[in-house]
Scaffold this motif. Structure first.
Motif, PDB file in Angstrom:
ATOM      1  N   ALA A 219       0.841  -1.196   0.000  1.00  0.00           N
ATOM      2  CA  ALA A 219       0.000   0.000   0.000  1.00  0.00           C
ATOM      3  C   ALA A 219       0.874   1.243   0.000  1.00  0.00           C
ATOM      4  O   ALA A 219       1.859   1.316   0.748  1.00  0.00           O
ATOM      5  N   LEU A 220       0.529   2.202  -0.848  1.00  0.00           N
ATOM      6  CA  LEU A 220       1.170   3.520  -0.851  1.00  0.00           C
ATOM      7  C   LEU A 220       0.208   4.491  -0.175  1.00  0.00           C
ATOM      8  O   LEU A 220      -0.914   4.709  -0.659  1.00  0.00           O
ATOM      9  N   ILE A 221       0.640   5.065   0.944  1.00  0.00           N
ATOM     10  CA  ILE A 221      -0.225   5.898   1.789  1.00  0.00           C
ATOM     11  C   ILE A 221       0.351   7.303   1.885  1.00  0.00           C
ATOM     12  O   ILE A 221       1.566   7.485   1.952  1.00  0.00           O
ATOM     13  N   GLY A 222      -0.534   8.298   1.941  1.00  0.00           N
ATOM     14  CA  GLY A 222      -0.086   9.671   2.130  1.00  0.00           C
ATOM     15  C   GLY A 222      -1.186  10.649   1.755  1.00  0.00           C
ATOM     16  O   GLY A 222      -2.231  10.265   1.220  1.00  0.00           O
ATOM     17  N   GLU A 223      -0.935  11.918   2.026  1.00  0.00           N
ATOM     18  CA  GLU A 223      -1.903  12.963   1.690  1.00  0.00           C
ATOM     19  C   GLU A 223      -1.934  13.198   0.183  1.00  0.00           C
ATOM     20  O   GLU A 223      -1.092  12.705  -0.564  1.00  0.00           O
ATOM     21  N   SER A 224      -2.903  13.988  -0.259  1.00  0.00           N
ATOM     22  CA  SER A 224      -2.928  14.438  -1.645  1.00  0.00           C
ATOM     23  C   SER A 224      -1.634  15.182  -1.947  1.00  0.00           C
ATOM     24  O   SER A 224      -1.199  16.008  -1.143  1.00  0.00           O
ATOM     25  N   GLY A 225      -1.027  14.870  -3.092  1.00  0.00           N
ATOM     26  CA  GLY A 225       0.228  15.511  -3.448  1.00  0.00           C
ATOM     27  C   GLY A 225       1.451  14.854  -2.873  1.00  0.00           C
ATOM     28  O   GLY A 225       2.576  15.351  -3.057  1.00  0.00           O
TER      29      GLY A 225
ATOM     30  N   ILE B 181       3.214  -1.484   4.005  1.00  0.00           N
ATOM     31  CA  ILE B 181       2.760  -0.110   3.772  1.00  0.00           C
ATOM     32  C   ILE B 181       3.968   0.803   3.624  1.00  0.00           C
ATOM     33  O   ILE B 181       4.894   0.756   4.436  1.00  0.00           O
ATOM     34  N   LEU B 182       3.942   1.627   2.579  1.00  0.00           N
ATOM     35  CA  LEU B 182       4.944   2.665   2.367  1.00  0.00           C
ATOM     36  C   LEU B 182       4.270   4.016   2.555  1.00  0.00           C
ATOM     37  O   LEU B 182       3.292   4.338   1.876  1.00  0.00           O
ATOM     38  N   VAL B 183       4.758   4.805   3.504  1.00  0.00           N
ATOM     39  CA  VAL B 183       4.186   6.118   3.809  1.00  0.00           C
ATOM     40  C   VAL B 183       4.998   7.182   3.075  1.00  0.00           C
ATOM     41  O   VAL B 183       6.227   7.248   3.212  1.00  0.00           O
ATOM     42  N   LEU B 184       4.301   7.998   2.287  1.00  0.00           N
ATOM     43  CA  LEU B 184       4.945   9.051   1.508  1.00  0.00           C
ATOM     44  C   LEU B 184       4.447  10.424   1.959  1.00  0.00           C
ATOM     45  O   LEU B 184       3.280  10.579   2.341  1.00  0.00           O
ATOM     46  N   ARG B 185       5.329  11.398   1.877  1.00  0.00           N
ATOM     47  CA  ARG B 185       4.942  12.793   2.095  1.00  0.00           C
ATOM     48  C   ARG B 185       5.828  13.691   1.257  1.00  0.00           C
ATOM     49  O   ARG B 185       7.059  13.562   1.291  1.00  0.00           O
ATOM     50  N   ASP B 186       5.201  14.570   0.484  1.00  0.00           N
ATOM     51  CA  ASP B 186       5.940  15.486  -0.397  1.00  0.00           C
ATOM     52  C   ASP B 186       6.931  14.737  -1.279  1.00  0.00           C
ATOM     53  O   ASP B 186       8.050  15.207  -1.532  1.00  0.00           O
ATOM     54  N   GLY B 187       6.529  13.548  -1.736  1.00  0.00           N
ATOM     55  CA  GLY B 187       7.358  12.779  -2.651  1.00  0.00           C
ATOM     56  C   GLY B 187       8.478  12.002  -2.006  1.00  0.00           C
ATOM     57  O   GLY B 187       9.254  11.335  -2.699  1.00  0.00           O
ATOM     58  N   LYS B 188       8.598  12.067  -0.693  1.00  0.00           N
ATOM     59  CA  LYS B 188       9.691  11.384   0.013  1.00  0.00           C
ATOM     60  C   LYS B 188       9.143  10.243   0.872  1.00  0.00           C
ATOM     61  O   LYS B 188       8.035  10.312   1.386  1.00  0.00           O
ATOM     62  N   MET B 189       9.983   9.209   1.030  1.00  0.00           N
ATOM     63  CA  MET B 189       9.631   8.107   1.916  1.00  0.00           C
ATOM     64  C   MET B 189       9.730   8.557   3.359  1.00  0.00           C
ATOM     65  O   MET B 189      10.730   9.134   3.770  1.00  0.00           O
ATOM     66  N   ARG B 190       8.666   8.276   4.127  1.00  0.00           N
ATOM     67  CA  ARG B 190       8.725   8.564   5.546  1.00  0.00           C
ATOM     68  C   ARG B 190       8.842   7.291   6.367  1.00  0.00           C
ATOM     69  O   ARG B 190       9.472   7.283   7.429  1.00  0.00           O
ATOM     70  N   GLU B 191       8.232   6.217   5.875  1.00  0.00           N
ATOM     71  CA  GLU B 191       8.298   4.961   6.627  1.00  0.00           C
ATOM     72  C   GLU B 191       7.860   3.815   5.723  1.00  0.00           C
ATOM     73  O   GLU B 191       6.936   3.948   4.931  1.00  0.00           O
ATOM     74  N   LEU B 192       8.550   2.681   5.860  1.00  0.00           N
ATOM     75  CA  LEU B 192       8.200   1.469   5.125  1.00  0.00           C
ATOM     76  C   LEU B 192       8.279   0.303   6.086  1.00  0.00           C
ATOM     77  O   LEU B 192       9.282   0.106   6.778  1.00  0.00           O
ATOM     78  N   GLY B 193       7.207  -0.495   6.154  1.00  0.00           N
ATOM     79  CA  GLY B 193       7.207  -1.638   7.061  1.00  0.00           C
ATOM     80  C   GLY B 193       6.032  -2.546   6.785  1.00  0.00           C
ATOM     81  O   GLY B 193       5.165  -2.248   5.952  1.00  0.00           O
ATOM     82  N   ASP B 194       5.976  -3.680   7.489  1.00  0.00           N
ATOM     83  CA  ASP B 194       4.808  -4.539   7.324  1.00  0.00           C
ATOM     84  C   ASP B 194       3.610  -3.860   7.987  1.00  0.00           C
ATOM     85  O   ASP B 194       3.753  -2.952   8.813  1.00  0.00           O
ATOM     86  N   THR B 195       2.435  -4.306   7.627  1.00  0.00           N
ATOM     87  CA  THR B 195       1.210  -3.607   8.023  1.00  0.00           C
ATOM     88  C   THR B 195       1.052  -3.513   9.535  1.00  0.00           C
ATOM     89  O   THR B 195       0.702  -2.452  10.075  1.00  0.00           O
ATOM     90  N   ASP B 196       1.324  -4.592  10.237  1.00  0.00           N
ATOM     91  CA  ASP B 196       1.174  -4.566  11.693  1.00  0.00           C
ATOM     92  C   ASP B 196       2.113  -3.549  12.334  1.00  0.00           C
ATOM     93  O   ASP B 196       1.721  -2.826  13.261  1.00  0.00           O
TER      94      ASP B 196
END
Length: 550
Positions: A34-40, A220-235
């Protein structure tokens, strides 16, 4: 079967601007990221890059390997052969993606025919099998219909059939349930998950909703402003987040309650009264009834200072109710009174003062603002029309309105295209406030926004209610949203009001079965929720005799 995906040092630029900056991840065959983050944040841009695709004016660099393909090193023709065959895409809005002039079957079989995987008869037989696998009604004949002849949930699953007909190795799902109401979302989400799991297809799921991806994602990969903030398993992401921004997303997924002080009907004047209201669309027959009846005998009271939520599935009549109150749809029966005085049925018949007192904010901020006008021009129009303001008085009031909705004054000189979705919705709210209304009709105003921005809009509305004393009629399909801001909830089903629940009674029961269905259909922020909720939803549907909206 799925394939492996490996992305290294991915950068996507548009001239001097960097949209995605040094993103790295891997997906094992048959797993869901999953790629997660705000709009943009770069979610969709990153996902589309897996097909070697970027919007006009953008450049992709880095390394993308999908199976044995070095995607960025392929020639354009080789990339085109990859798309729709080995890598497929399910868009957010199926309604905007289907051609309205062609049958569903023509469009579902098209990828198999373009890539010459089978003949027409074999493709149609496979499509029918997919329709059955995706739990679509009348699988043998639904392909003969046109897109407008099926529901939103059905159309979203038909797009999945189009994506799966070539047996792809990688499927990209881009916010595929965001535009659906909560009960339909659960059913479509369950079908998508089962299709991916049984086929062992590798998938990328783009979303801003952590509660949704918790049901389908392995990582889940968490993105913000085009940058990786965190990557890990869902739990790990859900229960032990490391990054502050991830914690912010998790907090926004659990909206805080913001209702104002309870309004005492014995002490507060009645602001809006709807009595026995019926309305619909299309030509009127000899008895004055519209061709398509939507609302039937709706009663509603809203007292000054109240916020009342109206919830229900798509097609339940929520928006038609708001449009009838606003004068955009003429009732065929019943009455609407405001401040004790009857309202004429249409905008054209109402006085300027009546128009000023009731304002509406629409769901889609993009289409509600004139793209050719600056924000100053857009806000100036109601100030001129309702209050006769010009010159410096007008400019000063525009600055005040922007400050009210927490936007900098410099926004006034910008065009809507230069604003984010959340900023546009704040401008829509400022335009409504420019009239100094007593009632604002809010039609799904946060449903198209990501959770962080949506939560900020709800906070803003709660503050404005306290500061200005404005009342709200808040239309939504999301019980959590209306619960966060409303004193009472009106529940609509098939054009009728079936129950009304006070804020203090949300946790008490028993409630109407349909209210219970809607409450149980809102995804919870934990893995396994969708497996537990299935029987509850089906049981509630059976008890209520609800026809599936999907």
């Amino acid at each position: 079967m799925g394939t492996s995906v490996k992305v290294s040092n991915l950068r996507i630029t548009a001239g001097p601007a960097t949209l995605v900056d040094r993103v790295d991840f891997e997906i094992e065959p048959g797993k869901v990221l999953a790629l997660i983050g705000e709009s943009g944040s770069g979610k969709t841009t990153t996902a589309l890059a897996l097909m070697g695709y970027a919007r006009h004016g953008c450049e992709i660099s880095g390394d993308i390997r999908v199976g044995h393909h070095d995607v960025l090193r392929l020639l354009p023709g080789e990339q085109r052969r990859l798309r729709g065959r080995e890598i497929t895409y399910i868009a957010q809005s199926a309604a905007a993606s289907f051609n309205p002039s062609r049958t569903i079957m023509d469009q579902v079989v098209e990828p198999a025919l373009i890539h010459r995987l089978m003949d027409r008869d074999a493709a149609e037989a496979k499509a029918v099998a997919l329709f059955r696998e995706l739990a679509l009604p009348d699988p043998e004949s639904i392909g003969e219909r046109y897109p407008h002849q099926v529901s939103g949930g059905q159309l979203q699953r038909l797009m999945a059939a189009m994506a799966l007909i070539t047996d792809p190795d990688l499927v990209i799902l881009d916010e595929p349930t965001t535009a659906l109401d909560v009960t339909t979302q659960v059913e479509v989400l369950r079908v998508f998950r089962r299709a991916v799991q049984e086929r062992r297809t590798t998938a990328v799921y783009v979303s801003h909703d952590l509660a949704v991806v918790a049901q389908v994602a392995d990582h889940i990969l968490v993105l913000r402003d085009g940058k990786m903030r965190e990557l890990g398993d869902t739990d790990q992401i859900l229960y032990q987040p490391v990054d502050d921004y991830t914690r912010c997303l998790l907090a926004a997924a659990k909206p805080a309650e913001r209702p104002g002080a309870p309004v005492d009907p014995d002490k507060s004047p009645l602001l809006l009264e709807v009595r026995d209201l019926s309305a619909g669309y299309g030509a009127l027959d000899a008895h004055g009834q519209p061709a398509t009846k939507i609302l039937e005998g709706v009663d509603l009271k809203l007292y000054r200072g109240q916020a009342i939520g109206v919830i229900g599935e798509s097609g339940s009549g929520k928006t038609t109710l708001a449009r009838a109150i606003a004068g955009l749809v003429a009732p065929c029966r019943g009455s609407i009174a405001f401040n004790g005085h009857p309202l004429k049925p249409t905008v054209a018949q109402r006085s300027r003062e009546e128009l000023r007192r009731i304002q509406i904010v629409f769901q889609m901020a993009d289409t509600a603002l004139n793209p050719a006008r600056t924000i100053e021009d857009i806000l100036a129009r109601p100030l001129q029309f309702f209050h006769g303001l010009r010159g410096e008085a007008q400019r000063a009031r525009i600055r005040q309105l922007l400050d009210l909705v927490r936007l900098p004054s410099g926004v006034a000189q910008r065009l809507p295209g230069g604003l984010s979705g959340g900023q546009k919705q704040r401008v829509n709210l400022a335009r409504a406030l420019a009239a100094d209304p007593e009632l604002i009709l809010c039609d799904e105003i946060t449903s198209a926004l990501d959770t962080v921005v949506g939560a900020a809009i709800l906070d803003l509305m709660a503050e404005l209610r306290k500061e200005l004393g404005v009342s709200y009629l808040f239309i939504s399909h999301d019980l959590h949203t209306v619960r966060a801001i409303c004193d009472e909830i009106v529940v609509m089903q098939h054009g009728r009001k079936v129950t009304q629940v006070a804020h203090d009674d949300y946790e008490r029961g028993p409630h109407h079965p349909y209210f219970t269905l809607l409450a149980r259909s809102v995804p919870e922020l934990r893995r396994g929720w969708i497996d537990e909720v299935d029987l509850h939803i089906e049981g509630a549907r059976a008890a209520q005799g609800v026809r599936s909206a999907a």
